[in-house]
Design a protein around this motif. Structure first.
Motif, mmCIF file in Angstrom:
data_model
loop_
_atom_site.group_PDB
_atom_site.id
_atom_site.type_symbol
_atom_site.label_atom_id
_atom_site.label_comp_id
_atom_site.label_asym_id
_atom_site.label_seq_id
_atom_site.Cartn_x
_atom_site.Cartn_y
_atom_site.Cartn_z
ATOM 1 N N PRO A 243 35.383 53.307 58.116
ATOM 2 C CA PRO A 243 34.757 52.343 58.368
ATOM 3 C C PRO A 243 35.573 50.810 58.321
ATOM 4 O O PRO A 243 36.472 51.065 57.294
ATOM 5 N N ASP A 244 35.562 50.689 59.676
ATOM 6 C CA ASP A 244 35.808 49.189 59.444
ATOM 7 C C ASP A 244 38.091 49.207 58.802
ATOM 8 O O ASP A 244 38.786 48.657 58.499
ATOM 9 N N GLN A 245 38.619 50.668 59.584
ATOM 10 C CA GLN A 245 39.476 51.114 59.385
ATOM 11 C C GLN A 245 40.503 50.649 57.657
ATOM 12 O O GLN A 245 41.333 50.529 56.741
ATOM 13 N N SER A 246 39.139 50.954 56.843
ATOM 14 C CA SER A 246 38.854 50.898 55.670
ATOM 15 C C SER A 246 40.004 52.383 54.892
ATOM 16 O O SER A 246 40.172 52.141 53.394
ATOM 17 N N ILE A 247 39.627 53.359 55.673
ATOM 18 C CA ILE A 247 40.589 54.060 54.942
ATOM 19 C C ILE A 247 41.739 55.087 55.726
ATOM 20 O O ILE A 247 41.566 55.799 55.461
ATOM 21 N N LEU A 248 42.057 54.113 57.410
ATOM 22 C CA LEU A 248 42.939 54.160 57.764
ATOM 23 C C LEU A 248 44.865 54.630 56.726
ATOM 24 O O LEU A 248 44.672 53.451 56.312
ATOM 25 N N THR A 249 45.735 55.429 56.537
ATOM 26 C CA THR A 249 46.515 55.541 55.695
ATOM 27 C C THR A 249 47.343 56.179 56.782
ATOM 28 O O THR A 249 47.090 55.637 58.087
ATOM 29 N N ASN A 250 48.935 56.389 56.038
ATOM 30 C CA ASN A 250 49.672 55.884 56.869
ATOM 31 C C ASN A 250 49.908 57.241 57.600
ATOM 32 O O ASN A 250 50.291 56.922 59.630
ATOM 33 N N ASN A 251 49.804 58.491 57.268
ATOM 34 C CA ASN A 251 49.633 59.579 57.998
ATOM 35 C C ASN A 251 48.357 59.796 59.542
ATOM 36 O O ASN A 251 49.087 60.035 59.927
ATOM 37 N N MET A 252 47.390 59.404 58.750
ATOM 38 C CA MET A 252 46.000 59.148 60.128
ATOM 39 C C MET A 252 46.613 58.350 61.211
ATOM 40 O O MET A 252 46.917 58.777 62.134
ATOM 41 N N LEU A 253 47.916 56.945 60.975
ATOM 42 C CA LEU A 253 47.970 56.081 61.849
ATOM 43 C C LEU A 253 49.253 56.843 62.905
ATOM 44 O O LEU A 253 49.587 56.687 64.531
ATOM 45 N N MET A 254 50.231 57.414 61.861
ATOM 46 C CA MET A 254 51.083 58.638 62.875
ATOM 47 C C MET A 254 50.738 59.401 63.666
ATOM 48 O O MET A 254 51.054 59.438 64.981
ATOM 49 N N TYR A 255 49.522 60.085 63.162
ATOM 50 C CA TYR A 255 48.983 60.755 64.025
ATOM 51 C C TYR A 255 48.210 60.355 65.422
ATOM 52 O O TYR A 255 47.816 61.137 66.456
ATOM 53 N N LEU A 256 47.142 59.245 64.989
ATOM 54 C CA LEU A 256 46.946 59.160 66.134
ATOM 55 C C LEU A 256 47.604 58.289 67.167
ATOM 56 O O LEU A 256 47.698 58.299 68.644
ATOM 57 N N LYS A 257 48.557 57.974 66.356
ATOM 58 C CA LYS A 257 49.502 57.472 68.081
ATOM 59 C C LYS A 257 50.279 58.733 68.909
ATOM 60 O O LYS A 257 50.346 58.508 70.285
ATOM 61 N N PHE A 258 50.418 59.654 67.919
ATOM 62 C CA PHE A 258 50.739 60.948 68.319
ATOM 63 C C PHE A 258 50.052 61.561 69.787
ATOM 64 O O PHE A 258 49.953 61.881 70.833
ATOM 65 N N SER A 259 48.483 60.900 68.908
ATOM 66 C CA SER A 259 47.251 62.055 69.630
ATOM 67 C C SER A 259 46.685 60.858 70.956
ATOM 68 O O SER A 259 45.718 61.220 71.481
ATOM 69 N N SER A 260 47.424 59.666 71.109
ATOM 70 C CA SER A 260 46.932 59.315 71.923
ATOM 71 C C SER A 260 46.543 59.837 73.025
ATOM 72 O O SER A 260 47.486 60.457 73.637
ATOM 73 N N SER A 261 46.328 58.749 74.239
ATOM 74 C CA SER A 261 46.209 59.279 75.477
ATOM 75 C C SER A 261 47.556 59.778 75.919
ATOM 76 O O SER A 261 47.425 61.021 76.226
ATOM 77 N N ARG A 262 48.754 59.127 75.912
ATOM 78 C CA ARG A 262 50.000 59.176 75.805
ATOM 79 C C ARG A 262 50.798 60.552 75.420
ATOM 80 O O ARG A 262 51.511 60.602 75.690
ATOM 81 N N GLY A 263 50.746 60.268 74.311
ATOM 82 C CA GLY A 263 51.496 60.795 72.864
ATOM 83 C C GLY A 263 52.419 59.701 72.539
ATOM 84 O O GLY A 263 53.966 60.134 72.781
#
Length: 299
Positions: A243-263
């Motif tokens: 909740p509220d990006q409380s456990i968002l980590t560096n690698n998670m952010l990297m994966y989220l950017k890669f797996s976004s709508s455009r990658g």
């Protein structure tokens, strides 16, 4: 064509060198290159955009939140990890206590490290779900009047991730520390006892100094693993750091950017480069402050 005897060594190390160049060095170079482009999965062509990806990262509070979370989650699990592992290792290797069943206890402590992170995340998600065993226990025992959505509380969710990371890895730390302690000659402790040294003085003046190489290894490997924390935080909730990006980590952010709508491969590579630089600088700092004088002069 025949090889000279002194050239056989090059032949033997060739597979490792070739594999490292293809699967190690080239991916690092390619990541650095991609971080300066606007490469995506959905477009064929990519343009060189310079530092634009990095500027967007630092302008976005999400990146700084991920960096902060990663450090908090790692530090708060590493401090009790190294502290408890050091204490248990001293007990297990003590010639005075002579504890029985050390091998069994050591195996039990190491067992969580053998489990798959996906299964551990699923297990703790089940424990702390609304109808899970934790809510059933606290309600039936009268500790709380009603069930609670534990995984919607940022503090509780962080605490769960910290506990899991500690629980999974402190057994391995115990084994490494015990290996280092058992390699220290008993004659050093016997001489110290003859001179009237107590247990704390022997630990401080003999054990800790001789464990420095082991401690450097533990610090650096734990740092690298902590900065790459992904699986447990990703699988425990919704995969976006809730909740509220409380456990968002560096690698998670990297994966989220890669797996976004455009990658956005370029943006994800920029995150990876910054994590690499941050980890390298901190690792060099560990070598500098914990290493001996010769290592410091070399750095």
């Amino acid at each position: 064509m025949t090889l000279k005897k002194e050239h056989y060594g090059y032949l033997f190390i060739a597979p490792f060198v070739i594999a490292f160049l293809i699967f190690g060095l080239y991916p690092i170079y390619n990541t650095f290159y991609l971080s300066f482009t606007n490469t995506t999965l959905m477009t064929k062509n990519a343009d060189f955009v310079g530092l634009e990806n990095y500027q967007r990262l630092f302008a976005d509070n999400t990146f700084m939140t991920a960096v902060k979370n990663t450090w908090v989650l790692w530090i708060l699990n590493f401090i009790p990890q190294i502290g408890i592992a050091m204490l248990v290792s001293v007990w297990f290797t003590s010639s005075r206590l002579k504890l029985k069943g050390v091998g069994t206890w050591r195996a039990l402590y190491f067992l969580p490290n053998l489990l798959m992170p996906a299964s551990i995340a699923a297990l703790f998600f089940s424990f702390f779900s609304f109808y899970g065993p934790v809510n059933q226990f606290v309600v039936r025992a009268g500790i709380m009047p009603e069930a609670v959505h534990w995984l919607q509380n940022p503090t509780v969710t962080r605490a769960i991730v910290i506990f899991i990371q500690w629980w999974m890895w402190f057994g391995q730390t115990i084994i490494i520390l015990m290996a280092g302690m058992t390699a220290i000659s008993l004659s050093l402790y016997e001489s110290a006892m003859v001179d009237g040294a107590n247990a704390w003085q022997m630990f401080r003046r003999i054990t800790l100094p001789l464990l420095k190489p082991i401690l450097i290894y533990i610090f650096v490997t734990s740092l690298v693993g902590g900065m790459q924390m992904f699986d447990i935080p990703y699988l425990l909730t919704d995969g976006r750091g809730s909740p509220d990006q409380s456990i968002l980590t560096n690698n998670m952010l990297m994966y989220l950017k890669f797996s976004s709508s455009r990658g956005h491969i370029g943006a994800a590579s920029a995150v990876g480069v910054l994590v690499f630089i941050m980890t390298s600088v901190c690792a060099l700092g560990i070598f500098y402050f914990l290493g001996d004088r010769r290592q410091r002069s070399a750095l």
